[in-house]
Write a protein that holds these residues in place. Structure first.
Motif, PDB file in Angstrom:
ATOM      1  N   ASP A 113      34.784   2.211 -34.435  1.00 19.79           N
ATOM      2  CA  ASP A 113      34.163   3.141 -33.499  1.00 19.79           C
ATOM      3  C   ASP A 113      33.296   2.388 -32.494  1.00 19.79           C
ATOM      4  O   ASP A 113      32.073   2.377 -32.566  1.00 19.79           O
ATOM      5  CB  ASP A 113      33.322   4.163 -34.263  1.00 19.79           C
ATOM      6  CG  ASP A 113      32.874   5.315 -33.364  1.00 19.79           C
ATOM      7  OD1 ASP A 113      33.093   5.227 -32.151  1.00 19.79           O
ATOM      8  OD2 ASP A 113      32.307   6.288 -33.871  1.00 19.79           O
ATOM      9  N   ARG A 116      30.180   4.026 -30.938  1.00 25.52           N
ATOM     10  CA  ARG A 116      29.059   4.243 -31.856  1.00 25.52           C
ATOM     11  C   ARG A 116      28.315   2.939 -32.129  1.00 25.52           C
ATOM     12  O   ARG A 116      27.078   2.899 -32.134  1.00 25.52           O
ATOM     13  CB  ARG A 116      29.583   4.830 -33.168  1.00 25.52           C
ATOM     14  CG  ARG A 116      28.504   4.978 -34.255  1.00 25.52           C
ATOM     15  CD  ARG A 116      29.104   5.460 -35.559  1.00 25.52           C
ATOM     16  NE  ARG A 116      30.117   4.554 -36.061  1.00 25.52           N
ATOM     17  CZ  ARG A 116      29.842   3.417 -36.703  1.00 25.52           C
ATOM     18  NH1 ARG A 116      28.583   3.029 -36.890  1.00 25.52           N
ATOM     19  NH2 ARG A 116      30.822   2.648 -37.153  1.00 25.52           N
ATOM     20  N   GLU A 120      24.472   1.869 -31.237  1.00 25.25           N
ATOM     21  CA  GLU A 120      23.545   1.364 -32.253  1.00 25.25           C
ATOM     22  C   GLU A 120      22.883   0.073 -31.778  1.00 25.25           C
ATOM     23  O   GLU A 120      21.684  -0.146 -31.989  1.00 25.25           O
ATOM     24  CB  GLU A 120      24.291   1.116 -33.563  1.00 25.25           C
ATOM     25  CG  GLU A 120      23.378   0.616 -34.687  1.00 25.25           C
ATOM     26  CD  GLU A 120      24.135   0.309 -35.964  1.00 25.25           C
ATOM     27  OE1 GLU A 120      23.717  -0.624 -36.686  1.00 25.25           O
ATOM     28  OE2 GLU A 120      25.136   0.993 -36.244  1.00 25.25           O
TER      29      GLU A 120
END
Length: 413
Positions: A113, A116, A120
């Protein structure tokens, strides 16, 4: 680390799977992986661990050569992975090897991903309390870089994953930035640097074991024709009467303050009385967020601070860049000047009026140019600006045409 190939059922009369095998001493176990290739044990060379009859011209020989070619892919890829992990001084495990083999040979997309994980990364950098957090401007650049990658993925129909971000994908990205987005060499240089930082972070976090990015080469930077003001121009701007337009007067004062202190806009737009210590401005550098700067006050910087009772006007960088152009336009800095940009291998010259080329960062560049023209030692200037790299620092110096003439006459006339 050694490897070999073995048959699943070596005593069978029928075709059987060929396995890749390697022993991992650190885990005290064998790594066994199906290659998907099949062969009859009677057609297998058990001594050399490969199909026999590779030199014939029969259909069976052609099939055996095809199998051997596939097995060579496994051995070559395994050797490459082992060498990579030796180079980065990381331990290769059976789990890691299985992940890489799945990515390479079974086309399995390990759930990484990309979006994502990138978000982060941004969140960690934004909230890093170890002194390594990034500035707001750098954070915006990382976000823009993520948007660029997503646009590349959409427009080129390339699925970006950490495990498959190899040189082939990287070269497509360079082509996209150059041909589709029309990015300059300097923009691409910066964006690739940001990308490599993220990929290095992902590798350290064990989100991927793909370190192809280490060999990604950033296009060399191209020195563009940026503007820097001389002292006479700064003095002219400072002494211009803006009393009928208080908005431009505040913008002018902020800009001149930057020209005579060398501070970044993020620093000089936030100066308060608490930052003044006797004859010095003492602040934390906005970029490094760790380096203490001590800039001596001079007659101009002190006068501007006193004018606003040591609380300089507050304005966003975006508005500053817009309004400072109005300041220079009113002062009739309207001469047409040339800027040379590099796009791929092409040099493009663009002309625009002087005032349109001014930004808040022009102040910092002007400070360095003025100080160097006065022959102030580089180390002294860098102690004001917070630069630690001489290469980056020197990129700010922009001798004007007049300066070039004066230096030439000073030497030879």
């Amino acid at each position: 680390m050694n490897y070999t190939f073995k048959l699943k059922e070596p005593k069978s009369d029928k075709e059987t799977l060929i396995y890749f095998r390697s022993y991992f001493g650190n885990e005290n176990k064998n790594f066994i992986y199906s290659t998907g290739e099949k062969i009859k044990p009677s057609e297998w060379d058990f001594d050399n661990r490969q199909p026999n009859d590779l030199n014939g011209r029969t259909k069976k020989s052609e099939n055996h050569r095809s199998i051997k070619k596939q097995l060579d892919r496994y051995s070559s890829f395994f050797t490459e992975i082992v060498n990579r992990f030796k180079n980065i001084n990381e331990e290769l495990t059976t789990d890691i090897l299985k992940q890489r083999f799945d990515e390479e040979f079974k086309r399995k997309t390990i759930k990484d991903d990309f979006l994502r994980i990138y978000q982060e990364f941004l969140k960690e950098k934004e909230n890093d309390y170890t002194g390594n957090s990034i500035s707001n401007s750098t954070l915006k650049r990382y976000k823009c870089n993520l948007n660029l990658l997503l646009e590349f993925q959409r427009d080129y129909k390339v699925k970006i994953t950490l495990g498959k971000f190899d040189e082939k994908v990287f070269n497509k990205l360079l082509k996209y930035c150059t041909e589709e987005k029309k990015h300059s060499a300097n923009t691409i240089h910066r964006n690739i640097g940001l990308l490599k930082t993220f990929l290095g972070w992902a590798l350290n976090k064990k989100y991927t074991y793909n370190n192809d990015f280490i060999n990604f080469q950033k296009p060399p930077k191209f020195r563009t024709d940026e503007i820097a003001l001389n002292y006479q121009q700064v003095d002219e701007i400072y002494n211009h009467d803006f009393s009928k337009n208080k908005r431009l007067e505040r913008v002018r004062d902020l800009f001149v303050f930057g020209c005579v202190t060398g501070l970044r806009f993020g620093n000089y737009s936030r100066i308060t009385k608490d930052d003044i210590d006797g004859d010095f401005i003492r602040v934390i550098d906005m970029k490094s967020k760790s380096k203490n700067l001590a800039i001596p006050l001079n007659s101009i910087s002190r006068s501007i601070l006193e004018k606003y009772d040591y609380e300089l006007p507050s304005i966003s960088n975006q508005k500053m860049n817009k309004f400072i152009k109005e300041v220079f336009q009113e002062l009739e800095f309207t001469d047409e000047i040339k800027k040379t940009m590099k796009y791929g291998d092409e040099l493009v010259e663009k002309k625009s009026e002087f005032y349109k080329r001014i930004s808040s960062h022009t102040a910092r560049r002007s400070f360095i140019t003025i100080m160097k023209n006065k022959r102030v030692p580089d180390k002294v200037i860098m102690s004001y600006t917070g630069h630690t790299s001489l290469e980056v620092f020197n990129a700010y110096y922009r001798p004007s045409e007049e300066d070039k003439i004066n230096y030439m006459n000073e030497v030879f006339n």
